[in-house]
Design an enzyme around this catalytic site. Structure first.
Site, PDB file in Angstrom:
ATOM      1  N   GLU A   1      55.787   5.287 101.209  1.00 40.38           N
ATOM      2  CA  GLU A   1      56.772   6.374 101.228  1.00 40.38           C
ATOM      3  C   GLU A   1      56.061   7.715 101.148  1.00 40.38           C
ATOM      4  OE1 GLU A   1      59.806   6.196 102.555  1.00 40.38           O
ATOM      5  OE2 GLU A   1      60.462   4.788 100.996  1.00 40.38           O
ATOM      6  N   HIS A   2      56.512   8.667 101.941  1.00 42.79           N
ATOM      7  CA  HIS A   2      55.905  10.002 102.044  1.00 42.79           C
ATOM      8  C   HIS A   2      54.451   9.901 102.510  1.00 42.79           C
ATOM      9  CE1 HIS A   2      59.181  12.572 100.614  1.00 42.79           C
ATOM     10  NE2 HIS A   2      59.524  11.533  99.877  1.00 42.79           N
TER      11      HIS A   2
ATOM     12  N   ASP B   1      53.967   9.047 105.987  1.00 44.26           N
ATOM     13  CA  ASP B   1      53.941   9.206 107.462  1.00 44.26           C
ATOM     14  C   ASP B   1      53.410  10.571 107.885  1.00 44.26           C
ATOM     15  OD1 ASP B   1      56.347  10.487 106.717  1.00 44.26           O
ATOM     16  OD2 ASP B   1      57.551   9.576 108.319  1.00 44.26           O
TER      17      ASP B   1
ATOM     18  N   GLY C   1      74.119   9.804 104.565  1.00 46.55           N
ATOM     19  CA  GLY C   1      73.589  10.352 103.315  1.00 46.55           C
ATOM     20  C   GLY C   1      73.004   9.313 102.378  1.00 46.55           C
TER      21      GLY C   1
ATOM     22  N   GLY D   1      70.204   7.643 103.006  1.00 49.14           N
ATOM     23  CA  GLY D   1      68.769   7.513 103.228  1.00 49.14           C
ATOM     24  C   GLY D   1      68.419   6.372 104.162  1.00 49.14           C
ATOM     25  N   LEU D   2      69.360   5.993 105.030  1.00 50.57           N
ATOM     26  CA  LEU D   2      69.093   4.917 105.990  1.00 50.57           C
ATOM     27  C   LEU D   2      68.831   5.466 107.396  1.00 50.57           C
ATOM     28  CD1 LEU D   2      71.713   2.294 104.785  1.00 50.57           C
ATOM     29  CD2 LEU D   2      69.286   2.423 104.298  1.00 50.57           C
TER      30      LEU D   2
ATOM     31  N   SER E   1      70.479   9.897 111.057  1.00 53.01           N
ATOM     32  CA  SER E   1      70.164  10.975 112.007  1.00 53.01           C
ATOM     33  C   SER E   1      69.160  10.501 113.056  1.00 53.01           C
ATOM     34  CB  SER E   1      69.655  12.212 111.277  1.00 53.01           C
ATOM     35  OG  SER E   1      68.595  11.882 110.427  1.00 53.01           O
TER      36      SER E   1
ATOM     37  N   ASP F   1      61.089   7.157 110.753  1.00 56.50           N
ATOM     38  CA  ASP F   1      62.477   6.745 110.964  1.00 56.50           C
ATOM     39  C   ASP F   1      62.757   6.484 112.446  1.00 56.50           C
ATOM     40  OD1 ASP F   1      62.484   7.403 108.325  1.00 56.50           O
ATOM     41  OD2 ASP F   1      63.714   9.193 108.542  1.00 56.50           O
TER      42      ASP F   1
HETATM   43  C1  GLA Z   1      62.383  10.734 105.310  1.00 54.19           C
HETATM   44  C2  GLA Z   1      61.646  11.226 106.543  1.00 54.19           C
HETATM   45  C3  GLA Z   1      60.513  10.264 106.924  1.00 54.19           C
HETATM   46  C4  GLA Z   1      59.609   9.973 105.730  1.00 54.19           C
HETATM   47  C5  GLA Z   1      60.441   9.602 104.505  1.00 54.19           C
HETATM   48  C6  GLA Z   1      59.600   9.462 103.262  1.00 54.19           C
HETATM   49  O1  GLA Z   1      63.058   9.544 105.595  1.00 54.19           O
HETATM   50  O2  GLA Z   1      62.538  11.356 107.639  1.00 54.19           O
HETATM   51  O3  GLA Z   1      59.768  10.793 108.005  1.00 54.19           O
HETATM   52  O4  GLA Z   1      58.762  11.035 105.462  1.00 54.19           O
HETATM   53  O5  GLA Z   1      61.476  10.545 104.245  1.00 54.19           O
HETATM   54  O6  GLA Z   1      58.728   8.388 103.391  1.00 54.19           O
END
Ligand code: GLA
Length: 387
Positions: free
Chosen positions: A33-34, A36, A120, A122-123, A126, A170
């Protein structure tokens, strides 16, 4: 009637023709996570909840869009792509702009959009909107845009038109998802590998906090800047470093720690998470889901204490499941400040946990908890609908 049929019928009632229909799913991320936007690795998968985009090309330059779930129209023209003021059309207009920037001459179109990706949560609804619309535009305008270009254009649409500096995870997961597999993606080279992820006795379950704190996108952009500041500091002594992917914990300890404590914790988390993902993939290949799950808990601790993107509702859910031996691993998922936790739960522990965690969450947070059991599905595709 299912959602696909409803969208198709709405399209016919609005425009009197049969549409082309594209499907693009939301995503989960097992670990990484975080990482990319730091040129690291991620381990996402496409899910069984998707956005559907029904469309047909017009002879003129007019754009007619209808959002099925919101019951809202948007009208515009392809020659003047500017922010809509309605938010949801911007993901589509931004995608069109990317096609124009690539030199494609586009006509207008009629479209209906809708789906069942919770908003909203986090899936990545968008990203699913961007990828579904780009896939449909490629078909109805006969542009032959490749899958990789769809993912990249979708990310740029969000960066440049919508204004969120997201990474590629994503959009890549939505396009390249494969049933019962996670994608180990190298976000620097964009090389990827599918790893089987079908566990007979374990379910992937999301607990949706039902909160999205308003600082989510500003804090997201701030985290990116803090990582970039870390790279600038490292570069002074190691000019070959271009991103945190190139850094080691030792360099960060030596160079950043004495200068800036906050940047130090941000960079430490990222470097550790990139290494943790590699080790978690080894666990997965060895089918050691206990070790894999332990790393998910470690990721959560890092996101909470060092990267500071969690919130009390997410932490409550993690603290609640952690002592339960039926939960192999859990952590907050996505950008943070709300959304879902992702949990690996043994089948035989699931029912009891679900019945207990809902009232416990309500009592502690005065909010309703939503639960989604996830299946891993294929990525973006065209679909045919029976009459
Ligand atoms: C959001 C961003 C992704 C990624 C995550 C964290 O989903 O769209 O690009 O950075 O947060 O891993």
């Amino acid at each position: 009637m299912d959602i696909i049929q409803s969208i198709k019928e709405k399209f016919i009632s609005l425009y009197g023709q049969e549409p082309f229909l594209a499907r693009s799913p939301g995503r989960i991320n097992l670990i990484g996570e975080h990482t990319d936007y730091n040129d690291g690795f991620v381990l996402p998968a496409a899910i069984d909840k998707a956005i559907y985009f029904a469309a047909i090309a017009r002879e003129d330059k007019e754009i007619n869009l209808f959002a099925y779930d919101l019951n809202e129209h948007y009208h515009g023209t392809i020659d003047n792509l500017v922010k809509s003021g309605q938010h949801w059309p911007d993901y589509i207009l931004g995608s069109l702009q990317q096609l124009q920037l690539a030199g494609h001459k586009l006509n207008g179109f009629n479209a209906v959009i809708g789906g069942d990706v919770p908003l909203g949560a986090g899936l990545s609804s968008s990203a699913a909107v961007e990828c579904a619309s780009l896939f449909a535009f490629s078909k109805i305008f006969n542009l032959q845009v490749s899958k990789l270009t769809i993912a990249k254009d979708a990310q740029r649409a969000e960066n440049d038109f919508v204004g969120v500096r997201c990474g590629i995870m994503d959009q890549f997961a939505s396009v390249f998802g494969k049933k019962d597999h996670v994608i180990k993606l190298d976000c620097r080279s964009l090389e990827y590998e599918y790893l089987p992820f079908k566990l007979d006795n374990i379910k992937i379950v999301l607990f949706d906090t039902h909160v999205k704190h308003s600082l989510a996108s500003s804090e997201y952009n701030l985290r990116r800047e803090q990582c970039e500041e870390g790279v600038i500091l490292l570069k002074k002594q190691h000019p070959e470093i271009n991103s945190l992917r190139d850094a080691t914990q030792h360099m960060i300890d030596e160079i950043i720690k004495p200068v800036d404590e906050v940047i130090y914790r941000r960079c430490s988390y990222v470097v550790q998470e990139i290494a943790r993902l590699q080790a978690a993939c080894t666990d997965l290949k060895a089918n050691d889901m206990i070790a894999f799950g332990k790393k998910m808990y470690e990721t959560h601790a890092g996101l909470k204490n060092d990267y500071e993107v969690s919130c009390k509702e997410l932490d409550f859910l993690i603290d609640y499941v952690k002592p339960n031996p039926g939960v192999l691993g859990a952590r907050m998922m996505g950008g943070g400040f709300g959304g879902c936790t992702i949990n690996l739960i043994k089948n035989d522990a699931l029912k009891k946990l679900e019945s207990e965690i809902v009232p416990a969450y309500k009592k502690a947070n005065d909010l309703d908890l939503k639960i989604y059991e996830m299946q891993i599905e294929n990525g973006t595709e065209g679909i045919s609908v029976m009459q």
